[in-house]
Design a protein around this motif. Structure first.
Motif, short mmCIF file in Angstrom:
data_model
loop_
_atom_site.label_atom_id
_atom_site.label_comp_id
_atom_site.label_asym_id
_atom_site.label_seq_id
_atom_site.Cartn_x
_atom_site.Cartn_y
_atom_site.Cartn_z
N ILE A 1 0.87 -1.19 0.00
CA ILE A 1 0.00 0.00 0.00
C ILE A 1 0.90 1.23 0.00
O ILE A 1 1.74 1.38 0.89
N LYS A 2 0.71 2.08 -1.00
CA LYS A 2 1.56 3.28 -1.11
C LYS A 2 0.72 4.54 -1.14
O LYS A 2 -0.16 4.69 -2.01
N ASN A 3 0.96 5.42 -0.19
CA ASN A 3 0.34 6.77 -0.14
C ASN A 3 -1.16 6.72 -0.42
O ASN A 3 -1.70 7.51 -1.19
N LEU A 4 -1.84 5.78 0.22
CA LEU A 4 -3.28 5.59 -0.03
C LEU A 4 -4.10 6.68 0.65
O LEU A 4 -4.06 6.83 1.87
N LYS A 5 -4.82 7.42 -0.18
CA LYS A 5 -5.73 8.45 0.32
C LYS A 5 -7.13 8.13 -0.19
O LYS A 5 -7.32 7.85 -1.38
N ALA A 6 -8.11 8.14 0.72
CA ALA A 6 -9.48 7.76 0.33
C ALA A 6 -10.48 8.58 1.13
O ALA A 6 -10.26 8.92 2.30
N SER A 7 -11.61 8.86 0.48
CA SER A 7 -12.66 9.66 1.08
C SER A 7 -13.98 8.91 1.07
O SER A 7 -14.18 7.98 0.28
N LEU A 8 -14.90 9.34 1.93
CA LEU A 8 -16.26 8.84 1.88
C LEU A 8 -16.94 9.38 0.64
O LEU A 8 -16.83 10.58 0.34
N SER B 1 -9.49 6.39 13.50
CA SER B 1 -8.16 6.66 12.94
C SER B 1 -8.01 6.16 11.51
O SER B 1 -7.06 6.51 10.82
N GLY B 2 -8.96 5.31 11.05
CA GLY B 2 -8.92 4.84 9.66
C GLY B 2 -8.55 3.37 9.50
O GLY B 2 -8.33 2.90 8.38
N LYS B 3 -8.53 2.63 10.61
CA LYS B 3 -8.12 1.22 10.55
C LYS B 3 -9.06 0.40 9.68
O LYS B 3 -8.64 -0.27 8.73
N SER B 4 -10.35 0.43 10.01
CA SER B 4 -11.33 -0.37 9.25
C SER B 4 -11.46 0.15 7.83
O SER B 4 -11.63 -0.63 6.89
N THR B 5 -11.40 1.47 7.66
CA THR B 5 -11.50 2.05 6.31
C THR B 5 -10.39 1.51 5.41
O THR B 5 -10.61 1.22 4.24
N GLY C 1 -5.75 8.86 9.91
CA GLY C 1 -5.64 8.43 8.52
C GLY C 1 -4.26 8.06 8.03
O GLY C 1 -4.04 7.89 6.83
N LYS C 2 -3.30 7.92 8.98
CA LYS C 2 -1.94 7.54 8.59
C LYS C 2 -1.36 6.57 9.61
O LYS C 2 -1.78 6.56 10.77
N ILE C 3 -0.38 5.79 9.18
CA ILE C 3 0.41 4.99 10.12
C ILE C 3 1.51 5.91 10.65
O ILE C 3 2.34 6.41 9.88
N VAL C 4 1.49 6.14 11.96
CA VAL C 4 2.41 7.13 12.54
C VAL C 4 3.60 6.50 13.24
O VAL C 4 4.61 7.17 13.50
N LYS C 5 3.49 5.21 13.58
CA LYS C 5 4.62 4.53 14.22
C LYS C 5 4.54 3.04 13.96
O LYS C 5 3.45 2.47 13.96
N SER C 6 5.68 2.41 13.73
CA SER C 6 5.74 0.97 13.51
C SER C 6 6.82 0.38 14.39
O SER C 6 7.81 1.05 14.71
N LYS D 1 -15.43 13.55 2.62
CA LYS D 1 -14.58 13.66 3.80
C LYS D 1 -13.44 12.65 3.67
O LYS D 1 -13.68 11.46 3.53
N GLN D 2 -12.21 13.15 3.68
CA GLN D 2 -11.06 12.24 3.52
C GLN D 2 -10.77 11.53 4.84
O GLN D 2 -10.59 12.16 5.88
N ILE D 3 -10.76 10.19 4.78
CA ILE D 3 -10.50 9.37 5.97
C ILE D 3 -9.05 8.90 5.98
O ILE D 3 -8.37 8.96 7.00
N LEU D 4 -8.58 8.40 4.83
CA LEU D 4 -7.19 7.94 4.73
C LEU D 4 -6.36 9.06 4.10
O LEU D 4 -6.71 9.59 3.05
N LYS D 5 -5.25 9.39 4.75
CA LYS D 5 -4.51 10.58 4.35
C LYS D 5 -3.06 10.29 3.99
O LYS D 5 -2.17 11.09 4.23
N GLY D 6 -2.85 9.07 3.44
CA GLY D 6 -1.50 8.71 3.02
C GLY D 6 -0.98 7.49 3.75
O GLY D 6 0.06 7.55 4.42
N VAL D 7 -1.70 6.35 3.61
CA VAL D 7 -1.30 5.11 4.29
C VAL D 7 -0.20 4.42 3.49
O VAL D 7 -0.35 4.21 2.28
N ASP D 8 0.87 4.07 4.17
CA ASP D 8 1.97 3.30 3.57
C ASP D 8 2.16 2.03 4.39
O ASP D 8 2.36 2.10 5.61
#
Length: 251
Positions: free
Chosen positions: A4-11, A40-44, A224-229, A16-23
């Protein structure tokens, strides 16, 4: 396996943007967990990857074994090896569990150019898988999820996963609403499918599920982002201290 690269998605309906750049990158055989506060966007993330309606992908890419998932219909994604276990499995009155499972399995086999299972071969397989998951034969005769307890619905989801044998399994808060015994049964079913090739993404609020399904990597999601791994110790940190300190530290 899943990239998954820079995934941004809205309703779709609310703009309304829920995912704001998931990697996120999950390699073959790995088990990853995503944790995070409500909203936070987990289920989305799981819904967009699986192709659930109601969302618009604004940017980014999702590939499974190099195949572009975002250009596929949900059934094509399933045939490619993706599986999503829902937080709230739906009831399907009038459709028998056995009919549902056999139709799903043979549809995927057909899509992959494999021979469909005849009735005898299917029956043997489903009985083996159900027994391993401690699913009563009576459950197989009932309509899909109708009158099932929360634990039975979740075990039925894991039975579907065992029958379909996907490459990439996403579990969306499979532990929600389960007592300890039911959660252990679900976790045992998941662990029985771990084989060094199949990958898992476990979305959860709680460390308790991760006591039974040991992840290789844990990711914290916020806004909407992964902030720590990190490793499994990250889940313990959240369990002991909550999200506030960790999110302040990231900020």
């Amino acid at each position: 396996m899943l990239n998954i690269k820079n995934l941004k998605a809205s309703l779709e309906e609310e703009d309304k943007q829920i995912l704001k750049g998931v990697d996120l990158t999950i390699n073959a055989g790995e088990v990853h967990a995503i944790m995070g506060p409500n909203g936070s966007g987990k289920s989305t993330t799981s819904y967009v990857v699986a192709g659930k309606g109601g969302y618009v992908v604004d940017e980014g890419s999702v590939t499974l074994d190099g195949q572009d998932l975002l250009n596929m219909e949900p059934d094509e994604r399933a045939a490619a090896g993706l599986f999503l276990a829902f937080q709230y499995p739906v009831e399907i009155p009038g459709v028998g569990n056995m009919t549902f499972l056999r139709t799903a399995v043979n549809s995927q086999r057909k899509a992959r150019g494999e021979e469909e299972l005849n009735a005898a071969a299917f029956l043997k397989l489903v009985r083996e898988k159900a027994k391993a998951l401690k699913i009563d034969a009576e459950m197989l005769k009932r309509p899909v999820n109708v009158g099932f307890s929360g634990g039975e619905k979740k075990r039925n989801e894991i039975l579907q996963m065992a029958m379909l044998e996907p490459k990439m399994c996403i579990l969306d808060e499979t532990d929600s609403g389960l007592d300890v015994d039911a959660m252990k049964l679900v976790a045992e079913g998941v662990n029985a499918l771990r084989d060094g090739k199949r990958s898992f993404l476990v979305i959860t609020h709680y460390q308790r599920l991760l006591d039974h399904i040991k992840p290789d990597f844990v990711h914290i999601m916020s806004d909407g982002k992964i902030v720590k791994s990190g490793g499994p110790e990250l889940a313990l940190e959240v369990e002991n201290n909550g999200y506030a300190d960790l999110l302040n530290e990231v900020a």
